[in-house]
Scaffold this motif. Sequence first.
Motif, PDB file in Angstrom:
ATOM      1  N   LEU A  92       0.811  -1.223   0.000  1.00  0.00           N
ATOM      2  CA  LEU A  92       0.000   0.000   0.000  1.00  0.00           C
ATOM      3  C   LEU A  92       0.842   1.269   0.000  1.00  0.00           C
ATOM      4  CD1 LEU A  92      -2.849  -1.048   2.471  1.00  0.00           C
ATOM      5  CD2 LEU A  92      -2.838  -1.151  -0.031  1.00  0.00           C
ATOM      6  N   SER A  93       2.109   1.135   0.407  1.00  0.00           N
ATOM      7  CA  SER A  93       2.935   2.346   0.533  1.00  0.00           C
ATOM      8  C   SER A  93       3.191   3.010  -0.817  1.00  0.00           C
ATOM      9  CB  SER A  93       4.253   2.025   1.227  1.00  0.00           C
ATOM     10  OG  SER A  93       5.048   1.215   0.391  1.00  0.00           O
ATOM     11  N   LYS A  94       2.930   2.329  -1.920  1.00  0.00           N
ATOM     12  CA  LYS A  94       3.180   2.982  -3.213  1.00  0.00           C
ATOM     13  C   LYS A  94       1.990   3.800  -3.697  1.00  0.00           C
ATOM     14  CE  LYS A  94       2.141  -0.850  -6.360  1.00  0.00           C
ATOM     15  NZ  LYS A  94       2.548  -2.257  -6.239  1.00  0.00           N
ATOM     16  N   PHE A  95       0.889   3.765  -2.954  1.00  0.00           N
ATOM     17  CA  PHE A  95      -0.292   4.552  -3.325  1.00  0.00           C
ATOM     18  C   PHE A  95      -0.390   5.808  -2.466  1.00  0.00           C
ATOM     19  CE2 PHE A  95      -1.381   0.077  -4.173  1.00  0.00           C
ATOM     20  CZ  PHE A  95      -1.658   0.164  -5.532  1.00  0.00           C
ATOM     21  N   PRO A  96      -1.048   6.843  -3.007  1.00  0.00           N
ATOM     22  CA  PRO A  96      -1.182   8.076  -2.203  1.00  0.00           C
ATOM     23  C   PRO A  96      -2.043   7.862  -0.959  1.00  0.00           C
ATOM     24  CG  PRO A  96      -2.323   8.289  -4.335  1.00  0.00           C
ATOM     25  CD  PRO A  96      -1.582   6.998  -4.366  1.00  0.00           C
ATOM     26  N   LYS A  97      -1.597   8.423   0.139  1.00  0.00           N
ATOM     27  CA  LYS A  97      -2.324   8.300   1.404  1.00  0.00           C
ATOM     28  C   LYS A  97      -3.575   9.175   1.348  1.00  0.00           C
ATOM     29  CE  LYS A  97      -1.233   8.459   6.357  1.00  0.00           C
ATOM     30  NZ  LYS A  97      -0.113   8.697   7.303  1.00  0.00           N
ATOM     31  N   HIS A  98      -4.669   8.610   1.824  1.00  0.00           N
ATOM     32  CA  HIS A  98      -5.962   9.302   1.791  1.00  0.00           C
ATOM     33  C   HIS A  98      -6.415   9.499   3.239  1.00  0.00           C
ATOM     34  CE1 HIS A  98      -9.617  10.467  -0.330  1.00  0.00           C
ATOM     35  NE2 HIS A  98     -10.334   9.766   0.515  1.00  0.00           N
ATOM     36  N   THR A  99      -6.635  10.742   3.627  1.00  0.00           N
ATOM     37  CA  THR A  99      -6.975  11.042   5.015  1.00  0.00           C
ATOM     38  C   THR A  99      -8.316  11.745   5.087  1.00  0.00           C
ATOM     39  OG1 THR A  99      -4.626  11.333   5.527  1.00  0.00           O
ATOM     40  CG2 THR A  99      -6.189  12.248   7.106  1.00  0.00           C
ATOM     41  N   GLN A 100      -9.216  11.290   5.937  1.00  0.00           N
ATOM     42  CA  GLN A 100     -10.479  12.008   6.093  1.00  0.00           C
ATOM     43  C   GLN A 100     -11.115  11.712   7.458  1.00  0.00           C
ATOM     44  OE1 GLN A 100     -12.604  10.765   2.596  1.00  0.00           O
ATOM     45  NE2 GLN A 100     -12.836   8.662   3.280  1.00  0.00           N
ATOM     46  N   ALA A 101     -11.804  12.716   7.970  1.00  0.00           N
ATOM     47  CA  ALA A 101     -12.548  12.547   9.216  1.00  0.00           C
ATOM     48  C   ALA A 101     -13.893  11.912   8.871  1.00  0.00           C
ATOM     49  CB  ALA A 101     -12.757  13.898   9.887  1.00  0.00           C
ATOM     50  N   VAL A 102     -14.209  10.817   9.527  1.00  0.00           N
ATOM     51  CA  VAL A 102     -15.446  10.095   9.229  1.00  0.00           C
ATOM     52  C   VAL A 102     -16.180   9.777  10.530  1.00  0.00           C
ATOM     53  CG1 VAL A 102     -16.433   7.952   8.279  1.00  0.00           C
ATOM     54  CG2 VAL A 102     -14.497   9.048   7.129  1.00  0.00           C
ATOM     55  N   THR A 103     -17.449  10.147  10.574  1.00  0.00           N
ATOM     56  CA  THR A 103     -18.306   9.756  11.689  1.00  0.00           C
ATOM     57  C   THR A 103     -18.905   8.391  11.371  1.00  0.00           C
ATOM     58  OG1 THR A 103     -18.842  12.012  12.329  1.00  0.00           O
ATOM     59  CG2 THR A 103     -20.430  10.314  12.955  1.00  0.00           C
ATOM     60  N   MET A 104     -18.816   7.476  12.324  1.00  0.00           N
ATOM     61  CA  MET A 104     -19.335   6.133  12.115  1.00  0.00           C
ATOM     62  C   MET A 104     -20.386   5.855  13.189  1.00  0.00           C
ATOM     63  SD  MET A 104     -16.920   2.808  11.617  1.00  0.00           S
ATOM     64  CE  MET A 104     -15.842   3.442  10.334  1.00  0.00           C
ATOM     65  N   GLU A 105     -21.528   5.369  12.743  1.00  0.00           N
ATOM     66  CA  GLU A 105     -22.589   5.050  13.693  1.00  0.00           C
ATOM     67  C   GLU A 105     -23.015   3.601  13.483  1.00  0.00           C
ATOM     68  OE1 GLU A 105     -26.323   7.110  13.123  1.00  0.00           O
ATOM     69  OE2 GLU A 105     -26.969   6.730  15.181  1.00  0.00           O
ATOM     70  N   CYS A 106     -23.212   2.899  14.569  1.00  0.00           N
ATOM     71  CA  CYS A 106     -23.732   1.541  14.493  1.00  0.00           C
ATOM     72  C   CYS A 106     -25.212   1.626  14.110  1.00  0.00           C
ATOM     73  CB  CYS A 106     -23.569   0.862  15.845  1.00  0.00           C
ATOM     74  SG  CYS A 106     -24.261  -0.793  15.887  1.00  0.00           S
ATOM     75  N   ALA A 107     -25.634   0.749  13.209  1.00  0.00           N
ATOM     76  CA  ALA A 107     -27.033   0.769  12.763  1.00  0.00           C
ATOM     77  C   ALA A 107     -27.995   0.590  13.934  1.00  0.00           C
ATOM     78  CB  ALA A 107     -27.262  -0.315  11.713  1.00  0.00           C
ATOM     79  N   GLY A 108     -27.509   0.013  15.027  1.00  0.00           N
ATOM     80  CA  GLY A 108     -28.376  -0.233  16.192  1.00  0.00           C
ATOM     81  C   GLY A 108     -28.251   0.809  17.293  1.00  0.00           C
ATOM     82  N   ASN A 109     -27.590   1.922  16.999  1.00  0.00           N
ATOM     83  CA  ASN A 109     -27.448   2.975  18.010  1.00  0.00           C
ATOM     84  C   ASN A 109     -28.833   3.461  18.459  1.00  0.00           C
ATOM     85  OD1 ASN A 109     -26.009   4.773  19.653  1.00  0.00           O
ATOM     86  ND2 ASN A 109     -25.925   6.370  18.063  1.00  0.00           N
ATOM     87  N   ASN A 110     -28.964   3.734  19.748  1.00  0.00           N
ATOM     88  CA  ASN A 110     -30.237   4.197  20.344  1.00  0.00           C
ATOM     89  C   ASN A 110     -31.369   3.172  20.241  1.00  0.00           C
ATOM     90  OD1 ASN A 110     -29.025   7.213  19.429  1.00  0.00           O
ATOM     91  ND2 ASN A 110     -30.031   7.107  21.422  1.00  0.00           N
ATOM     92  N   ARG A 111     -30.993   1.904  20.089  1.00  0.00           N
ATOM     93  CA  ARG A 111     -32.029   0.863  20.001  1.00  0.00           C
ATOM     94  C   ARG A 111     -32.941   0.872  21.237  1.00  0.00           C
ATOM     95  NH1 ARG A 111     -29.022  -3.783  18.497  1.00  0.00           N
ATOM     96  NH2 ARG A 111     -29.650  -3.581  16.316  1.00  0.00           N
ATOM     97  N   THR A 112     -32.405   1.265  22.376  1.00  0.00           N
ATOM     98  CA  THR A 112     -33.203   1.280  23.619  1.00  0.00           C
ATOM     99  C   THR A 112     -34.373   2.255  23.564  1.00  0.00           C
ATOM    100  OG1 THR A 112     -31.648   2.885  24.511  1.00  0.00           O
ATOM    101  CG2 THR A 112     -31.349   0.596  25.192  1.00  0.00           C
ATOM    102  N   ASP A 113     -34.368   3.150  22.578  1.00  0.00           N
ATOM    103  CA  ASP A 113     -35.438   4.149  22.511  1.00  0.00           C
ATOM    104  C   ASP A 113     -36.704   3.628  21.844  1.00  0.00           C
ATOM    105  OD1 ASP A 113     -33.750   5.868  23.735  1.00  0.00           O
ATOM    106  OD2 ASP A 113     -33.261   7.050  21.960  1.00  0.00           O
ATOM    107  N   LEU A 114     -36.643   2.448  21.236  1.00  0.00           N
ATOM    108  CA  LEU A 114     -37.836   1.943  20.534  1.00  0.00           C
ATOM    109  C   LEU A 114     -38.864   1.384  21.510  1.00  0.00           C
ATOM    110  CD1 LEU A 114     -36.477   0.138  17.344  1.00  0.00           C
ATOM    111  CD2 LEU A 114     -37.353   2.467  17.587  1.00  0.00           C
ATOM    112  N   THR A 115     -40.123   1.617  21.193  1.00  0.00           N
ATOM    113  CA  THR A 115     -41.231   1.040  21.945  1.00  0.00           C
ATOM    114  C   THR A 115     -42.146   0.342  20.960  1.00  0.00           C
ATOM    115  OG1 THR A 115     -41.126   2.985  23.381  1.00  0.00           O
ATOM    116  CG2 THR A 115     -43.030   1.532  23.640  1.00  0.00           C
ATOM    117  N   PRO A 116     -42.481  -0.920  21.111  1.00  0.00           N
ATOM    118  CA  PRO A 116     -41.908  -1.809  22.127  1.00  0.00           C
ATOM    119  C   PRO A 116     -40.443  -2.121  21.859  1.00  0.00           C
ATOM    120  CG  PRO A 116     -43.328  -3.021  20.595  1.00  0.00           C
ATOM    121  CD  PRO A 116     -43.484  -1.590  20.253  1.00  0.00           C
TER     122      PRO A 116
END
Lengths: 369, 369
Positions: A92-116
Amino acid sequence: MHCKCSKAGGPQLMDSPRVARPINKNLKPLETEPMIGETPTLALDSWLTPNSVFYIRNHFDFPDISDSPDTDWVVNVNGSFKNPGSFTYSDLSKFPKHTQAVTMECAGNNRTDLTPRVPGNQFESGAVSTAVWAGISLSKVLESFEIDPNSKELLFEGKDSGEPEPGVKTQNFQRSLPIDVAMHPDTMLAFEMNGEPIGVEHGGPLRLVVPGWYGMASVKWVRQITALNSPFEGYFQTYKYMFRSGEIPARPVSLMQVKSLITSPMNGTDVKGDSHSISGFAWSGNAEIDSVDVSTDGGSTWKPARLVGPSDKYSWRQWNFSWISTNTGHHTILSRAKDKLGNLQPAKSNWNELGYEVNGFKSICLNVI
Amino acid sequence: MHCKCSKAGGPQLMDSPRVARPINKNLKPLETEPMIGETPTLALDSWLTPNSVFYIRNHFDFPDISDSPDTDWVVNVNGSFKNPGSFTYSDLSKFPKHTQAVTMECAGNNRTDLTPRVPGNQFESGAVSTAVWAGISLSKVLESFEIDPNSKELLFEGKDSGEPEPGVKTQNFQRSLPIDVAMHPDTMLAFEMNGEPIGVEHGGPLRLVVPGWYGMASVKWVRQITALNSPFEGYFQTYKYMFRSGEIPARPVSLMQVKSLITSPMNGTDVKGDSHSISGFAWSGNAEIDSVDVSTDGGSTWKPARLVGPSDKYSWRQWNFSWISTNTGHHTILSRAKDKLGNLQPAKSNWNELGYEVNGFKSICLNVI
């Protein structure tokens, strides 16, 4: 200029982050086998999530990578490529380095908020984190293998494996992406997280990072990439990570839905005086955040918040609201976000069997004293 | 919506970063009393510098802050203010949080490159680092104290003290800023570094962060702010941090000068094949980076590099250059940066007695095998 070449020392940086079994004692634990933990509430108030408190959600135990130093980490490239083969971490060292800030969220985040309530990891608000990732654009790495133009998907396989649930056959974690998403220049094979080599708990030495998508797409410990001419049908593709709700046809979970959180002050806090700073974050996998509104009267009236801080394409946006309270006692504060495509955060999350995409308003209560 | 107020837990996050004497064993050490260390070469290749390898340059030993929990940290505000007084760390929670990525460089970075050599810390390239800082805009905090409109400077005093050199009287570290710089909305009192409370080694619990300026302006352990009607004349203001060179009138060091570094591959490395990725960083305190050029023949010919990665206002910019080499053996690679105000990185640094603002071309040598 004259060349003064002297042999450089070998790369050595910090204590090895590649421990076989890390202990993230700072996370709010949900499970230990496999390790699953949320970012603690206080750390959610920071734009950048330190690696030690970045949320962790794995389906299987961490793979043993102790016999694979980074330089020996091999990724096989097969399926409908003209030149199938493999590459190593050091290639991989022969390719240009790509840097970015990324927010990652689990698809199940806040699952406790569902009713039922629904089964699954009972995440509160902490299955979302932001890091600065660096690696190589996947499309660059795959260029020389020459993908068949009829390919429909790329399938990614991690080194982690196990029984997804009792009775389901042992398998590696596998997820596919549509070709256009996989070959987007911002989809990358990452080896760095917040300036450090990615720890094993976060998928190091090599992890796919798919900006804008819920976390399940960012396959950890990538060791195989397969080009497919027909859609992949695996456990984590067609059974899990599906939005299923009554009579509506099931659809796969993909891009993060527009959402906002209030992160300061913390829910249930006593606040003094009449001048208060309310702040939080908003994000959407579909587009950048356009605006955030705040209500300090439980949703009756709304006023615009100010967007502040870094505004990178794939990272959440901090917002701020100056509130002058007019009376003491309990107040319910709400926020709502809109992205630049006009997607609106819903007041109430859409209930679904597996508890994904929970993005309804998330109130806090403040006690003005 | 109904308010469900429950008392939140107190803020608790990670092991205390406020140790009286941290050990940054990952830094390249220059001194231990006071602790001074550079970011190791390998870590310079990352856009974000982890706290454990962020460079450290102090003039005195770390102050003892063990008797001052964050909530008790008091900053006195005096001099020409209408309402002099003080504020505490916890008072800051009522102001909006301000987050920004800031590259900080020690004014003496690359001092070893000057010919003839000058005294002072013999920094190579590692006295520069980038972090995401969060805190409060200083101007917000000072509003209620009502500064006298005739004030010329704000003087900042840290809790650290000692003899700057034998025979010079014991003093606290003190630096002033012109009013317009101090009151700029991006000048901040920071309490967070890369999502963590600022460690004592980096000036926690409260550090001034002056974007664009060399690091000496970002006073650590701030405990006093004084508005002055005439320019401050202190040891670190008028004797140190002055650019003095022969007959030219001495001038104070302030904004970081335009500069670039090659960070990958490392100097002296053997590289295989004929296709190579050269990357590095460029920054300027005066303006954002406009362009970076690369020469692979020791400075005879130049080609433009691509600017990549995050482009925040006050952080360095990563750049990348794809080089096809035509022959094996040693090659001297150079980079040169230009900022948006047209400032050009000079081929040769301007020699000065104390070794500041060293920003000449910094070549590396690669051995193509």
